[in-house]
Write a protein that holds these residues in place. Structure first.
Motif, PDB file in Angstrom:
ATOM      1  N   LYS A 161       0.801  -1.241   0.050  1.00 28.80           N
ATOM      2  CA  LYS A 161      -0.064  -0.101   0.137  1.00 28.80           C
ATOM      3  C   LYS A 161       0.897   1.274   0.075  1.00 28.80           C
ATOM      4  CE  LYS A 161      -3.889   1.861   2.645  1.00 28.80           C
ATOM      5  NZ  LYS A 161      -4.981   1.332   1.505  1.00 28.80           N
ATOM      6  N   ASP A 162       0.822   2.229  -0.993  1.00 29.29           N
ATOM      7  CA  ASP A 162       1.752   3.293  -0.884  1.00 29.29           C
ATOM      8  C   ASP A 162       1.369   4.350   0.181  1.00 29.29           C
ATOM      9  OD1 ASP A 162       3.295   5.577  -2.382  1.00 29.29           O
ATOM     10  OD2 ASP A 162       1.155   6.431  -2.117  1.00 29.29           O
ATOM     11  N   ALA A 163       2.342   4.692   0.724  1.00 26.98           N
ATOM     12  CA  ALA A 163       2.184   5.743   1.655  1.00 26.98           C
ATOM     13  C   ALA A 163       2.859   7.049   1.386  1.00 26.98           C
ATOM     14  CB  ALA A 163       2.717   5.077   3.115  1.00 26.98           C
TER      15      ALA A 163
ATOM     16  N   LEU B 130       2.483   9.065  -1.379  1.00 23.32           N
ATOM     17  CA  LEU B 130       1.472   9.864  -2.140  1.00 23.32           C
ATOM     18  C   LEU B 130       1.063  11.183  -1.201  1.00 23.32           C
ATOM     19  CD1 LEU B 130      -1.474   9.087  -4.356  1.00 23.32           C
ATOM     20  CD2 LEU B 130      -1.253  11.217  -3.428  1.00 23.32           C
ATOM     21  N   GLN B 131       0.300  10.602  -0.066  1.00 22.33           N
ATOM     22  CA  GLN B 131      -0.420  11.426   0.842  1.00 22.33           C
ATOM     23  C   GLN B 131       0.780  12.457   1.569  1.00 22.33           C
ATOM     24  OE1 GLN B 131      -2.559   9.769   4.240  1.00 22.33           O
ATOM     25  NE2 GLN B 131      -4.153  11.396   4.033  1.00 22.33           N
TER      26      GLN B 131
ATOM     27  N   GLY C 173       2.088  15.053  -1.232  1.00 16.12           N
ATOM     28  CA  GLY C 173       0.916  15.816  -1.582  1.00 16.12           C
ATOM     29  C   GLY C 173       0.694  17.028  -0.330  1.00 16.12           C
ATOM     30  N   THR C 174       0.774  16.372   0.933  1.00 11.03           N
ATOM     31  CA  THR C 174       0.463  17.549   2.000  1.00 11.03           C
ATOM     32  C   THR C 174       1.874  18.454   2.109  1.00 11.03           C
ATOM     33  OG1 THR C 174      -0.867  15.825   3.188  1.00 11.03           O
ATOM     34  CG2 THR C 174       0.014  17.622   4.653  1.00 11.03           C
TER      35      THR C 174
ATOM     36  N   LEU D  72       1.252  19.361  -6.056  1.00  9.51           N
ATOM     37  CA  LEU D  72       1.098  18.184  -6.298  1.00  9.51           C
ATOM     38  C   LEU D  72       0.211  18.328  -7.537  1.00  9.51           C
ATOM     39  CD1 LEU D  72       2.694  15.587  -6.710  1.00  9.51           C
ATOM     40  CD2 LEU D  72       0.947  14.388  -5.035  1.00  9.51           C
ATOM     41  N   ARG D  73       0.479  18.075  -8.649  1.00  4.60           N
ATOM     42  CA  ARG D  73      -0.501  17.977  -9.566  1.00  4.60           C
ATOM     43  C   ARG D  73      -0.822  16.693 -10.606  1.00  4.60           C
ATOM     44  NH1 ARG D  73      -3.996  21.251  -8.654  1.00  4.60           N
ATOM     45  NH2 ARG D  73      -4.591  21.925 -11.020  1.00  4.60           N
ATOM     46  N   GLU D  74       0.095  15.841 -10.344  1.00  7.46           N
ATOM     47  CA  GLU D  74      -0.149  14.323 -10.978  1.00  7.46           C
ATOM     48  C   GLU D  74       0.647  13.568 -10.510  1.00  7.46           C
ATOM     49  OE1 GLU D  74      -0.718  14.147 -15.338  1.00  7.46           O
ATOM     50  OE2 GLU D  74       0.225  12.547 -15.657  1.00  7.46           O
ATOM     51  N   VAL D  75       0.151  12.360 -10.340  1.00  8.98           N
ATOM     52  CA  VAL D  75       1.011  11.178  -9.832  1.00  8.98           C
ATOM     53  C   VAL D  75       0.723  10.045 -10.730  1.00  8.98           C
ATOM     54  CG1 VAL D  75       1.321   9.579  -7.787  1.00  8.98           C
ATOM     55  CG2 VAL D  75       0.410  11.911  -7.542  1.00  8.98           C
TER      56      VAL D  75
ATOM     57  N   VAL E 155      -7.166  13.786  -3.462  1.00  9.34           N
ATOM     58  CA  VAL E 155      -6.093  12.885  -3.594  1.00  9.34           C
ATOM     59  C   VAL E 155      -4.563  13.533  -3.427  1.00  9.34           C
ATOM     60  CG1 VAL E 155      -5.368  10.571  -4.122  1.00  9.34           C
ATOM     61  CG2 VAL E 155      -7.713  10.885  -4.124  1.00  9.34           C
ATOM     62  N   LEU E 156      -4.551  14.378  -4.511  1.00  5.42           N
ATOM     63  CA  LEU E 156      -3.424  14.908  -4.999  1.00  5.42           C
ATOM     64  C   LEU E 156      -2.881  16.048  -3.638  1.00  5.42           C
ATOM     65  CD1 LEU E 156      -3.933  15.966  -8.643  1.00  5.42           C
ATOM     66  CD2 LEU E 156      -2.282  14.418  -7.471  1.00  5.42           C
ATOM     67  N   SER E 157      -3.864  16.597  -3.042  1.00  6.70           N
ATOM     68  CA  SER E 157      -3.578  17.523  -1.959  1.00  6.70           C
ATOM     69  C   SER E 157      -3.180  17.027  -0.514  1.00  6.70           C
ATOM     70  CB  SER E 157      -4.618  18.507  -1.756  1.00  6.70           C
ATOM     71  OG  SER E 157      -5.716  17.777  -1.113  1.00  6.70           O
ATOM     72  N   GLY E 158      -3.462  15.555  -0.492  1.00  2.07           N
ATOM     73  CA  GLY E 158      -3.149  14.766   0.591  1.00  2.07           C
ATOM     74  C   GLY E 158      -4.348  14.703   1.552  1.00  2.07           C
TER      75      GLY E 158
ATOM     76  N   LYS F 222      -6.737   9.917   1.623  1.00  2.00           N
ATOM     77  CA  LYS F 222      -5.843   8.861   1.507  1.00  2.00           C
ATOM     78  C   LYS F 222      -6.544   7.798   0.260  1.00  2.00           C
ATOM     79  CE  LYS F 222      -2.867   5.453   3.767  1.00  2.00           C
ATOM     80  NZ  LYS F 222      -1.453   6.159   3.595  1.00  2.00           N
TER      81      LYS F 222
ATOM     82  N   GLN G 173      -5.200  -0.260  -4.355  1.00  2.00           N
ATOM     83  CA  GLN G 173      -4.603  -1.440  -3.627  1.00  2.00           C
ATOM     84  C   GLN G 173      -5.799  -2.370  -3.743  1.00  2.00           C
ATOM     85  OE1 GLN G 173      -4.045  -2.028   0.710  1.00  2.00           O
ATOM     86  NE2 GLN G 173      -2.072  -3.265   0.195  1.00  2.00           N
TER      87      GLN G 173
ATOM     88  N   VAL H 131      -3.019   9.527 -11.128  1.00  4.52           N
ATOM     89  CA  VAL H 131      -3.966  10.458 -10.162  1.00  4.52           C
ATOM     90  C   VAL H 131      -4.022  11.764 -10.973  1.00  4.52           C
ATOM     91  CG1 VAL H 131      -4.363  11.224  -7.834  1.00  4.52           C
ATOM     92  CG2 VAL H 131      -3.009   9.061  -8.379  1.00  4.52           C
ATOM     93  N   ILE H 132      -4.748  12.429 -10.969  1.00  3.23           N
ATOM     94  CA  ILE H 132      -5.153  13.476 -11.799  1.00  3.23           C
ATOM     95  C   ILE H 132      -6.095  14.513 -11.176  1.00  3.23           C
ATOM     96  CG2 ILE H 132      -4.308  12.723 -14.216  1.00  3.23           C
ATOM     97  CD1 ILE H 132      -7.102  12.446 -15.101  1.00  3.23           C
ATOM     98  N   PRO H 133      -5.965  15.805 -11.536  1.00  2.00           N
ATOM     99  CA  PRO H 133      -6.683  16.798 -10.767  1.00  2.00           C
ATOM    100  C   PRO H 133      -8.209  16.994 -11.537  1.00  2.00           C
ATOM    101  CG  PRO H 133      -5.065  17.940 -12.084  1.00  2.00           C
ATOM    102  CD  PRO H 133      -4.697  16.487 -12.116  1.00  2.00           C
TER     103      PRO H 133
END
Lengths: 254, 254
Positions: free
Chosen positions: A21-23, A25-26, A29-30, A39-42, B15-18, B21, B26, B44-46
């Motif tokens: 589980k990815d931890a 990104l959050q 992003g914060t 953060l505009r794209e992942v 999701v992008l801003s944190g 979660k 998953q 992950v896109i805005p």
């Protein structure tokens, strides 16, 4: 002045397969929002060389900052550094400073750890890379161009990011204000909320239903860099919610 | 025969801003692997129309299946459906079957819920879409071409996905076998593990260090569709680990 932008590449089959589980990104992003580098794209991509190379080249042209996590360990599936060398068209070679740091660390351990070929791969980087210190387990990350290459293990990644943070050219911090209302349905407020959004174009208003054992409701979140506009928008939202007979509670639902 | 492939688009500023979660990656990575439709990329896109339209068009050409989560509620920031209509170049219009389902559901509630304009947006879809039933909260998802549009709330998304699963043309299920060894360092086994990987090209071998209160170690994970090759690879890995004097324990570390 518009803020710089960030893109995150999460590199690893283990995230795509659902094993891990990815931890990251959050966290990123914060933290990036706080630094004014939203953060505009992942993208989460597999350990496939052509995919990594093409993706790095696509995103480094589009975003101010690119961050990667994962794929910088000593095993055969850790191919991030060599792929990034390919993306930049530079040799992938031993980095003298990384070699020295790691050799000293392994020698210092009790019992000493052998600095074997596999571990030396962790000090093998694109030519011209500068190091990102790793305060947890020594093997460093690196920067080349606008690409910042970090470990995938969250504790190590966070340590690296905090080394990096003071060196990033941030913008105006993105702030967030929230109100929530128990028992209120999104569909009831959608129309008026859209009107409020139109009156505050510099504020990004989001509506998020939530579900709890004790019953659901809606969280209304305003985000932006203009704090006065943010607070005015949230005040209008709260007044509107109160006018419907619901109690607007500051902050996110617990 | 090669397996079909899947791409997931997670649509949402939150999701992008944190703030939020993600919990869908998953779940879908795991379930799609079981169906033999491995997840090969996630973005992950805005909530930005041009980004959604361009991303949908880029990925639907490259993957067998595209799944999206998020942005299909009733509020102004729910723009997934209209963007997907734009991506396919078709009108975004009320879907008679979705309208009928939702009207009946709202009328049935006690007290009845008004089927207002905002809620009718949830029944507004690209022309030609077919519905994905929503066993949790009625408002359906939809399919157009190879794009499968689902809710972002995990419980609703999972309900929709399980409606969908029997209709997907899967491949050979991706299976996973793991062994782990406490106290073993990745750097010590990297060389030989790479050799084992070379002897089993049809198996994807991953090496993942772990950190626990009780001490760390390494998890060695083999994945693939050929179960015999998978088990042979894991047996070699276990024998190699045992030969170094560590106990190879089946499965992932707890």
């Amino acid at each position: 002045m518009t803020n710089p932008t960030a893109c995150l590449l999460i590199i690893g089959n283990e995230v795509l397969s659902g094993r891990t589980k990815d931890a990251n990104l959050q966290f990123l992003g914060t933290r990036l929002g706080e630094l004014g580098i939203p953060l505009r794209e992942v993208r989460v991509i597999p350990d496939v060389p052509d995919v990594i190379v093409d993706t790095v080249n696509a995103v480094r042209a589009r975003f101010t900052y690119v961050f990667t996590t994962g794929g910088i360990g000593p095993t055969h599936d850790d191919i991030t550094a060599e792929c990034i060398a390919r993306a930049f068209g530079v040799p992938w070679e031993q980095h003298p400073e990384a070699m020295a740091l790691m050799a000293a660390d392994y020698a210092r351990r009790d019992p000493p750890v052998e600095f074997n070929a596999a571990r030396q791969r962790m000090a093998t980087m694109p030519r011209g890379a500068t190091l990102i210190a790793n305060p947890v387990s020594v093997a460093p990350g690196f920067i080349i161009g606008n690409v910042h290459v970090m470990a995938g293990v969250p504790r190590i990644m966070q340590g690296m990011f905090e080394q990096l943070a003071p060196t990033l050219k941030g913008g105006t911090p993105v702030q967030m204000r929230a109100v929530h209302a128990h028992g209120l349905l999104e569909g009831r407020i959608a129309e008026e909320l859209g009107q409020i959004q139109k009156r505050f174009p510099a504020v990004e208003i989001g509506s998020y239903p939530y579900y709890r054992e004790a019953g659901g409701g809606v969280a209304l979140v305003a985000k932006g860099t203009d704090v006065a506009a943010l607070e005015a928008a949230v005040a209008e939202i709260a007044a509107f919610v109160a006018g419907l007979g619901f109690e607007p509670v500051s902050g996110e639902p617990k």
